[in-house]
Design a protein around this motif. Structure first.
Motif, PDB file in Angstrom:
ATOM      1  N   MET A  40      -5.785  14.569   8.860  1.00  0.00           N
ATOM      2  CA  MET A  40      -5.023  14.737   7.624  1.00  0.00           C
ATOM      3  C   MET A  40      -5.791  15.739   6.767  1.00  0.00           C
ATOM      4  N   ALA A  41      -5.194  16.928   6.557  1.00  0.00           N
ATOM      5  CA  ALA A  41      -5.928  18.042   5.965  1.00  0.00           C
ATOM      6  C   ALA A  41      -5.738  18.171   4.463  1.00  0.00           C
ATOM      7  N   THR A  42      -5.045  17.246   3.833  1.00  0.00           N
ATOM      8  CA  THR A  42      -4.810  17.313   2.399  1.00  0.00           C
ATOM      9  C   THR A  42      -5.335  16.051   1.725  1.00  0.00           C
ATOM     10  N   GLU A  43      -5.513  16.111   0.430  1.00  0.00           N
ATOM     11  CA  GLU A  43      -6.003  14.959  -0.321  1.00  0.00           C
ATOM     12  C   GLU A  43      -4.954  13.856  -0.333  1.00  0.00           C
ATOM     13  N   VAL A  44      -5.406  12.623  -0.220  1.00  0.00           N
ATOM     14  CA  VAL A  44      -4.518  11.458  -0.214  1.00  0.00           C
ATOM     15  C   VAL A  44      -4.960  10.493  -1.312  1.00  0.00           C
ATOM     16  N   GLN A  45      -3.997  10.064  -2.114  1.00  0.00           N
ATOM     17  CA  GLN A  45      -4.262   9.078  -3.166  1.00  0.00           C
ATOM     18  C   GLN A  45      -3.655   7.737  -2.761  1.00  0.00           C
ATOM     19  N   ARG A  46      -4.416   6.664  -2.964  1.00  0.00           N
ATOM     20  CA  ARG A  46      -3.922   5.308  -2.716  1.00  0.00           C
ATOM     21  C   ARG A  46      -3.500   4.694  -4.037  1.00  0.00           C
ATOM     22  N   SER A  47      -2.395   3.978  -4.009  1.00  0.00           N
ATOM     23  CA  SER A  47      -1.922   3.331  -5.230  1.00  0.00           C
ATOM     24  C   SER A  47      -2.575   1.980  -5.466  1.00  0.00           C
ATOM     25  N   ALA A  48      -3.321   1.489  -4.483  1.00  0.00           N
ATOM     26  CA  ALA A  48      -4.032   0.214  -4.619  1.00  0.00           C
ATOM     27  C   ALA A  48      -5.237   0.263  -3.705  1.00  0.00           C
ATOM     28  N   ALA A  49      -6.164  -0.666  -3.906  1.00  0.00           N
ATOM     29  CA  ALA A  49      -7.332  -0.731  -3.034  1.00  0.00           C
ATOM     30  C   ALA A  49      -6.882  -1.007  -1.615  1.00  0.00           C
ATOM     31  N   PRO A  50      -7.490  -0.364  -0.631  1.00  0.00           N
ATOM     32  CA  PRO A  50      -7.057  -0.570   0.756  1.00  0.00           C
ATOM     33  C   PRO A  50      -7.265  -2.003   1.204  1.00  0.00           C
ATOM     34  N   ALA A  51      -6.271  -2.518   1.890  1.00  0.00           N
ATOM     35  CA  ALA A  51      -6.372  -3.877   2.440  1.00  0.00           C
ATOM     36  C   ALA A  51      -7.325  -3.860   3.613  1.00  0.00           C
ATOM     37  N   PRO A  52      -7.955  -5.002   3.922  1.00  0.00           N
ATOM     38  CA  PRO A  52      -8.819  -5.055   5.091  1.00  0.00           C
ATOM     39  C   PRO A  52      -8.058  -4.663   6.341  1.00  0.00           C
ATOM     40  N   GLU A  53      -8.745  -3.986   7.233  1.00  0.00           N
ATOM     41  CA  GLU A  53      -8.111  -3.572   8.483  1.00  0.00           C
ATOM     42  C   GLU A  53      -7.676  -4.802   9.278  1.00  0.00           C
ATOM     43  N   MET A 110       0.836  -1.192   0.000  1.00  0.00           N
ATOM     44  CA  MET A 110       0.000   0.000   0.000  1.00  0.00           C
ATOM     45  C   MET A 110       0.873   1.244   0.000  1.00  0.00           C
ATOM     46  N   ARG A 111       0.518   2.221  -0.854  1.00  0.00           N
ATOM     47  CA  ARG A 111       1.219   3.500  -0.929  1.00  0.00           C
ATOM     48  C   ARG A 111       0.207   4.629  -0.792  1.00  0.00           C
ATOM     49  N   TYR A 112       0.517   5.578   0.060  1.00  0.00           N
ATOM     50  CA  TYR A 112      -0.309   6.774   0.210  1.00  0.00           C
ATOM     51  C   TYR A 112       0.469   7.965  -0.355  1.00  0.00           C
ATOM     52  N   GLU A 113      -0.140   8.695  -1.304  1.00  0.00           N
ATOM     53  CA  GLU A 113       0.500   9.850  -1.913  1.00  0.00           C
ATOM     54  C   GLU A 113      -0.260  11.109  -1.515  1.00  0.00           C
ATOM     55  N   PHE A 114       0.468  12.106  -0.976  1.00  0.00           N
ATOM     56  CA  PHE A 114      -0.144  13.366  -0.573  1.00  0.00           C
ATOM     57  C   PHE A 114       0.908  14.465  -0.630  1.00  0.00           C
ATOM     58  N   ALA A 115       0.442  15.685  -0.984  1.00  0.00           N
ATOM     59  CA  ALA A 115       1.362  16.807  -1.157  1.00  0.00           C
ATOM     60  C   ALA A 115       2.508  16.349  -2.066  1.00  0.00           C
ATOM     61  N   ASP A 116       3.753  16.472  -1.609  1.00  0.00           N
ATOM     62  CA  ASP A 116       4.889  15.983  -2.407  1.00  0.00           C
ATOM     63  C   ASP A 116       5.513  14.754  -1.760  1.00  0.00           C
ATOM     64  N   CYS A 117       4.692  13.996  -1.021  1.00  0.00           N
ATOM     65  CA  CYS A 117       5.180  12.846  -0.239  1.00  0.00           C
ATOM     66  C   CYS A 117       4.554  11.543  -0.714  1.00  0.00           C
ATOM     67  N   VAL A 118       5.291  10.455  -0.504  1.00  0.00           N
ATOM     68  CA  VAL A 118       4.779   9.100  -0.705  1.00  0.00           C
ATOM     69  C   VAL A 118       5.105   8.298   0.543  1.00  0.00           C
ATOM     70  N   LEU A 119       4.088   7.715   1.154  1.00  0.00           N
ATOM     71  CA  LEU A 119       4.257   6.861   2.329  1.00  0.00           C
ATOM     72  C   LEU A 119       4.066   5.422   1.870  1.00  0.00           C
ATOM     73  N   ASP A 120       5.164   4.682   1.761  1.00  0.00           N
ATOM     74  CA  ASP A 120       5.143   3.299   1.275  1.00  0.00           C
ATOM     75  C   ASP A 120       5.072   2.371   2.484  1.00  0.00           C
ATOM     76  N   ILE A 121       3.906   1.767   2.700  1.00  0.00           N
ATOM     77  CA  ILE A 121       3.688   0.950   3.895  1.00  0.00           C
ATOM     78  C   ILE A 121       4.460  -0.362   3.812  1.00  0.00           C
ATOM     79  N   ASP A 122       4.470  -0.995   2.656  1.00  0.00           N
ATOM     80  CA  ASP A 122       5.130  -2.291   2.532  1.00  0.00           C
ATOM     81  C   ASP A 122       6.643  -2.180   2.739  1.00  0.00           C
ATOM     82  N   ARG A 123       7.240  -1.109   2.222  1.00  0.00           N
ATOM     83  CA  ARG A 123       8.679  -0.911   2.370  1.00  0.00           C
ATOM     84  C   ARG A 123       9.026  -0.125   3.626  1.00  0.00           C
ATOM     85  N   HIS A 124       8.011   0.417   4.287  1.00  0.00           N
ATOM     86  CA  HIS A 124       8.184   1.231   5.494  1.00  0.00           C
ATOM     87  C   HIS A 124       9.134   2.399   5.218  1.00  0.00           C
TER      88      HIS A 124
END
Length: 387
Positions: A96-109, A1-15
């Motif tokens: 989180m006050a800015t728009e966030v884009q997911r690179s894949a469908a969210p995994a189940p919690e 899972m990757r979250y993209e916002f502003a000029d940042c990318v938060l890559d959950i799988d790679r931490h």
């Protein structure tokens, strides 16, 4: 899972957090906070939910929470005045006050603190807990900071390490069994540890595999590699030592780490207890060290900690080194004061097919948040992936 916002990318799988394409080093709690906020942009995340997710529900001070929020803002190019990305809702929580884009469908919690335990039976009939996770070449972890797979999972710094390993390997971890009684640490017995490893790896379906060993796990790993060379393809030794303190030239006076354990281990949150672990991790991060100490104080009595310290001081593995037949990598902090770099040189010189990577840190093992942590993980995984 990757979250993209502003000029940042938060890559959950790679931490990994990147900003404008450059990796941003952050502490585990800061990463967990950003992930929590990015999961539900625009939603108010209450203070209690933040504490439950980032600190596993433990008590933390307002100043600690504020410090992590400030660090999260700095990491993503925000600040407390503008609050373009992370907004404070006074007396309620964060958003989180800015728009966030997911690179894949969210995994189940899922519960990030949950893992599936299995059990093998040792040669003496006692059960040994173990867990297998990830996907890739098989790697066995022998030894860690806490020697307990459930405690490892509760520690944010360990989860960061585990995610990095699980992204590339099928990782097997098991509980080191403590001796049922505490005898003379000068004659600590490691009989049976190799059979415990054999039992666990057979139960997990591991035939030939790499070993990563840390701290005192070295004694078990070397015994196994010497006895079962056909099973070990590669071995990485992190923070190991060839001879304990009592065998080293020029070491005089009382053991200060032992004294810190003796003075404060029985007192939760004691500065003496924290000081004993800061000897291993002088560069911190301090919050990570405190978290580890809290977990270790719940796991081990003062008698157990003193026994571990004394048996490590009196141990020597020089006789096992020539028997290791697999390619071996030693990773060691240049300025470690607990087990100096000279001990790593002894290991590298004694093992026939060994090489040494010196890490530019005073920490005995790099922790997430240290400048050399990414270098450490890269060197470790590159070696284990070599054909």
């Amino acid at each position: 899972m990757r979250y993209e916002f502003a000029d940042c990318v938060l890559d959950i799988d790679r931490h990994v957090l990147t900003r404008r394409g450059e990796a941003v080093p952050i502490e585990p709690q800061v990463f967990d906070l950003l992930e929590l906020l990015a999961e539900s942009p625009g939603r108010l995340v209450a203070r209690d939910e933040i504490i439950d997710r980032v600190w596993n529900g433990r008590f933390v001070s307002d100043s600690t929470i504020s410090a992590r929020i400030a660090a999260a803002r700095k990491a993503v190019g925000d600040d407390g005045k503008s609050q373009r990305i992370i907004r404070t809702i006074v007396r309620r929580g964060l958003q989180m006050a800015t728009e966030v884009q997911r690179s894949a469908a969210p995994a189940p919690e899922r519960d990030r603190r949950m893992q599936r335990l299995r059990y093998a039976r040792g040669s003496d009939g006692q059960s040994i807990a173990f867990t297998v996770s990830g996907d890739g070449p098989p790697v066995l972890r022998v030894g860690s900071i806490v020697y307990d797979v459930e405690a490892e999972w509760r520690l944010s710094s360990e989860r960061t390490y585990l995610r990095a390993m699980e992204a590339k390997f099928t990782l097997l971890r098991y509980n080191k069994r403590e001796q049922s009684h505490w005898g003379d640490p000068c004659h600590a017995s490691y009989e049976g540890v190799d059979e415990d490893i054999l039992a666990v790896t057979e139960a997990a379906g591991f035939d030939r595999f790499c070993i990563v060993t840390e701290l005192g796990g070295l004694f078990s790993a070397l015994r196994f590699a010497a006895k079962y060379p056909e099973r070990v393809s590669r071995m990485a030794i992190v923070g190991g030592w060839a001879e304990g303190r009592n065998h080293r030239e020029g070491v005089e006076g009382p053991d200060s780490i032992r004294n810190l354990i003796l003075e404060g281990w029985d007192n939760p949150g004691s500065g003496y207890a924290v000081g004993s672990l800061l000897s291993y991790f002088p560069e911190g991060p301090l919050e990570t060290v405190r978290e580890i100490v809290d977990e270790m104080q719940a796991l081990y009595s003062v008698e157990q900690k003193l026994y571990q310290r004394d048996s490590g001081n009196t141990a020597s593995v020089l006789h096992l080194l020539p028997q290791v037949q697999c390619p071996t990598l030693i990773l060691h902090g240049r300025n470690s004061s607990v087990h100096p770099l000279s001990e790593a040189h002894k290991l590298a010189a004694g093992i026939p097919d060994a090489s040494l990577v010196v890490l530019e840190t005073a920490n005995h093992i790099p922790l997430p948040g240290n400048d050399v942590y990414d270098t450490y993980i890269q060197a470790l995984t590159d070696f284990l992936l070599e054909p």
